[in-house]
Design an enzyme around this catalytic site. Structure first.
Site, PDB file in Angstrom:
ATOM      1  N   GLU A  91       0.845  -1.195   0.000  1.00 45.43           N
ATOM      2  CA  GLU A  91       0.000   0.000   0.000  1.00 45.43           C
ATOM      3  C   GLU A  91       0.880   1.245   0.000  1.00 45.43           C
ATOM      4  O   GLU A  91       1.825   1.346   0.776  1.00 45.43           O
ATOM      5  CB  GLU A  91      -0.915  -0.016   1.230  1.00 45.43           C
ATOM      6  CG  GLU A  91      -1.730   1.239   1.440  1.00 45.43           C
ATOM      7  CD  GLU A  91      -2.648   1.566   0.280  1.00 45.43           C
ATOM      8  OE1 GLU A  91      -2.646   2.739  -0.155  1.00 45.43           O
ATOM      9  OE2 GLU A  91      -3.367   0.646  -0.200  1.00 45.43           O
ATOM     10  N   ILE A  92       0.557   2.195  -0.882  1.00 45.68           N
ATOM     11  CA  ILE A  92       1.392   3.388  -1.046  1.00 45.68           C
ATOM     12  C   ILE A  92       1.080   4.479  -0.023  1.00 45.68           C
ATOM     13  O   ILE A  92       1.948   5.271   0.329  1.00 45.68           O
ATOM     14  CB  ILE A  92       1.249   3.932  -2.486  1.00 45.68           C
ATOM     15  CG1 ILE A  92       2.353   4.939  -2.793  1.00 45.68           C
ATOM     16  CG2 ILE A  92      -0.129   4.527  -2.712  1.00 45.68           C
ATOM     17  CD1 ILE A  92       2.404   5.371  -4.249  1.00 45.68           C
ATOM     18  N   ASN A 124       5.722   1.437  -3.197  1.00 43.80           N
ATOM     19  CA  ASN A 124       5.120   1.742  -4.493  1.00 43.80           C
ATOM     20  C   ASN A 124       5.356   0.544  -5.402  1.00 43.80           C
ATOM     21  O   ASN A 124       6.439   0.375  -5.964  1.00 43.80           O
ATOM     22  CB  ASN A 124       5.749   3.008  -5.087  1.00 43.80           C
ATOM     23  CG  ASN A 124       5.063   3.454  -6.370  1.00 43.80           C
ATOM     24  OD1 ASN A 124       4.336   2.690  -6.998  1.00 43.80           O
ATOM     25  ND2 ASN A 124       5.300   4.689  -6.768  1.00 43.80           N
ATOM     26  N   ALA A 125       4.337  -0.292  -5.537  1.00 41.17           N
ATOM     27  CA  ALA A 125       4.479  -1.518  -6.324  1.00 41.17           C
ATOM     28  C   ALA A 125       4.731  -1.230  -7.796  1.00 41.17           C
ATOM     29  O   ALA A 125       5.293  -2.064  -8.510  1.00 41.17           O
ATOM     30  CB  ALA A 125       3.234  -2.385  -6.174  1.00 41.17           C
ATOM     31  N   LEU A 144      -7.595  -5.219  -6.592  1.00 42.68           N
ATOM     32  CA  LEU A 144      -8.998  -5.064  -6.233  1.00 42.68           C
ATOM     33  C   LEU A 144      -9.364  -3.589  -6.111  1.00 42.68           C
ATOM     34  O   LEU A 144      -8.792  -2.860  -5.298  1.00 42.68           O
ATOM     35  CB  LEU A 144      -9.285  -5.783  -4.908  1.00 42.68           C
ATOM     36  CG  LEU A 144      -8.788  -7.238  -4.814  1.00 42.68           C
ATOM     37  CD1 LEU A 144      -9.294  -7.882  -3.531  1.00 42.68           C
ATOM     38  CD2 LEU A 144      -9.208  -8.052  -6.026  1.00 42.68           C
ATOM     39  N   ASP A 147      -7.348   2.398  -8.413  1.00 41.07           N
ATOM     40  CA  ASP A 147      -7.681   3.770  -8.792  1.00 41.07           C
ATOM     41  C   ASP A 147      -7.916   3.821 -10.301  1.00 41.07           C
ATOM     42  O   ASP A 147      -7.044   3.446 -11.080  1.00 41.07           O
ATOM     43  CB  ASP A 147      -6.529   4.697  -8.404  1.00 41.07           C
ATOM     44  CG  ASP A 147      -6.911   6.162  -8.461  1.00 41.07           C
ATOM     45  OD1 ASP A 147      -7.742   6.528  -9.323  1.00 41.07           O
ATOM     46  OD2 ASP A 147      -6.379   6.949  -7.660  1.00 41.07           O
ATOM     47  N   SER A 222     -13.084  -6.788   0.734  1.00 42.51           N
ATOM     48  CA  SER A 222     -12.387  -5.523   0.950  1.00 42.51           C
ATOM     49  C   SER A 222     -13.371  -4.437   1.385  1.00 42.51           C
ATOM     50  O   SER A 222     -14.567  -4.516   1.130  1.00 42.51           O
ATOM     51  CB  SER A 222     -11.668  -5.075  -0.330  1.00 42.51           C
ATOM     52  OG  SER A 222     -12.607  -4.714  -1.323  1.00 42.51           O
ATOM     53  N   GLU A 223     -12.840  -3.412   2.045  1.00 45.39           N
ATOM     54  CA  GLU A 223     -13.680  -2.289   2.473  1.00 45.39           C
ATOM     55  C   GLU A 223     -14.304  -1.580   1.281  1.00 45.39           C
ATOM     56  O   GLU A 223     -15.466  -1.161   1.327  1.00 45.39           O
ATOM     57  CB  GLU A 223     -12.845  -1.310   3.304  1.00 45.39           C
ATOM     58  CG  GLU A 223     -12.546  -1.766   4.721  1.00 45.39           C
ATOM     59  CD  GLU A 223     -11.489  -2.861   4.797  1.00 45.39           C
ATOM     60  OE1 GLU A 223     -11.305  -3.440   5.877  1.00 45.39           O
ATOM     61  OE2 GLU A 223     -10.844  -3.144   3.761  1.00 45.39           O
ATOM     62  N   GLU A 224     -13.540  -1.459   0.190  1.00 46.17           N
ATOM     63  CA  GLU A 224     -14.065  -0.804  -0.999  1.00 46.17           C
ATOM     64  C   GLU A 224     -15.207  -1.622  -1.599  1.00 46.17           C
ATOM     65  O   GLU A 224     -16.217  -1.068  -2.057  1.00 46.17           O
ATOM     66  CB  GLU A 224     -12.959  -0.622  -2.041  1.00 46.17           C
ATOM     67  CG  GLU A 224     -13.352   0.203  -3.249  1.00 46.17           C
ATOM     68  CD  GLU A 224     -13.693   1.641  -2.932  1.00 46.17           C
ATOM     69  OE1 GLU A 224     -14.519   2.229  -3.653  1.00 46.17           O
ATOM     70  OE2 GLU A 224     -13.140   2.178  -1.949  1.00 46.17           O
TER      71      GLU A 224
END
Length: 243
Positions: A91-92, A124-125, A144, A147, A222-224
């Site tokens: 996660e960024i 940062n993947a 998942l 953006d 996921s929360e999203e």
């Protein structure tokens, strides 16, 4: 004989509680091209994964990667479904990654012996994926609700693009899978088009998708995903095999 003395209130251990997201709020989007400050290994062999996984033994390795793991809901699900596999969330956003790290630590304390197989790192993947994983190391990669970067000028920021697919095919083993889900039809079509055009991947049929144990979990773990469900939004899922 001395009477039992109870600890002063100040010395008593506070009860373990899960972190509250309201204390870790951060803007939803982050520019992946910006010059963020990250520490990362020069090569995968230099990275000590045991700092994240207390039970990881010699010869064991991370095999699942949740790219842009958000608040970690799906990562927790992976830990429960695959107790013998090590999964990493990448996660960024700093506050969001802090939340996931604190969440996992709390879960480990609340459930002794569990959740030792999941962890999160801030990175940062899009820039440093191959610094963490060797060729063919990963069995599953998850993207998942990424953006969508709606503006055409920002499409190069999308986590699925022709340049990055070369890296994904490098770190993913033969027979491994890429999982994608989004509530944006345009992004779904974009991801499918680019992955299908890459010679290293083939898309699973709808029947094969339904047979995958994770297909249903992709939607709401996921929360999203839960947010999209609450808003009665559409969800588009696709799974691809590394050939």
């Amino acid at each position: 004989m001395e009477a039992n003395k109870s600890k002063p209130a100040s010395e008593e251990e506070a009860p373990v509680r899960l972190p509250q997201k309201r204390f870790y709020r951060q803007r939803a989007h982050s520019n992946p091209i910006a010059d963020h400050s990250f520490e990362y290994p020069v090569r995968p062999e230099d990275y000590d994964w045991t700092q994240h996984y207390p039970t990881m033994g010699e010869g064991q390795q991370v095999e699942f990667a949740d790219i842009g793991c958000g608040y970690g809901g799906f990562l927790v699900t992976l830990g429960e479904l695959f107790p013998n596999k090590y999964a990493i969330g990448m996660e960024i956003r700093v506050k969001v990654s802090d939340y996931v790290i604190d969440r996992i630590q709390a879960l480990r304390k609340l459930h002794e012996g569990q959740y030792q197989n999941i962890a999160c790192i801030r990175t940062n993947a899009m820039k440093y994926l191959v610094n963490y994983f060797r060729k063919g190391q990963l069995e599953k990669m998850f993207f998942l609700y990424p953006d969508p970067h709606f503006k055409k000028a920002k499409h190069k920021w999308r986590i699925i693009n022709p340049a990055l697919l070369a890296e994904y095919s490098y770190v993913l083993r033969e027979g491994g899978h890429i999982y994608t889900v989004t509530d944006v039809r345009d992004l779904h079509e974009w991801m499918c088009k680019h992955i299908e055009q890459h010679p290293a991947f083939e898309r699973l049929s709808e029947e094969q998708l339904r047979e995958d144990i994770l297909a249903e979990k992709l939607l709401d773990s996921s929360e999203e995903g839960k947010k999209v469900t609450r808003n009665n939004g559409d969800k588009f899922v696709a799974i691809f095999r590394r050939v």
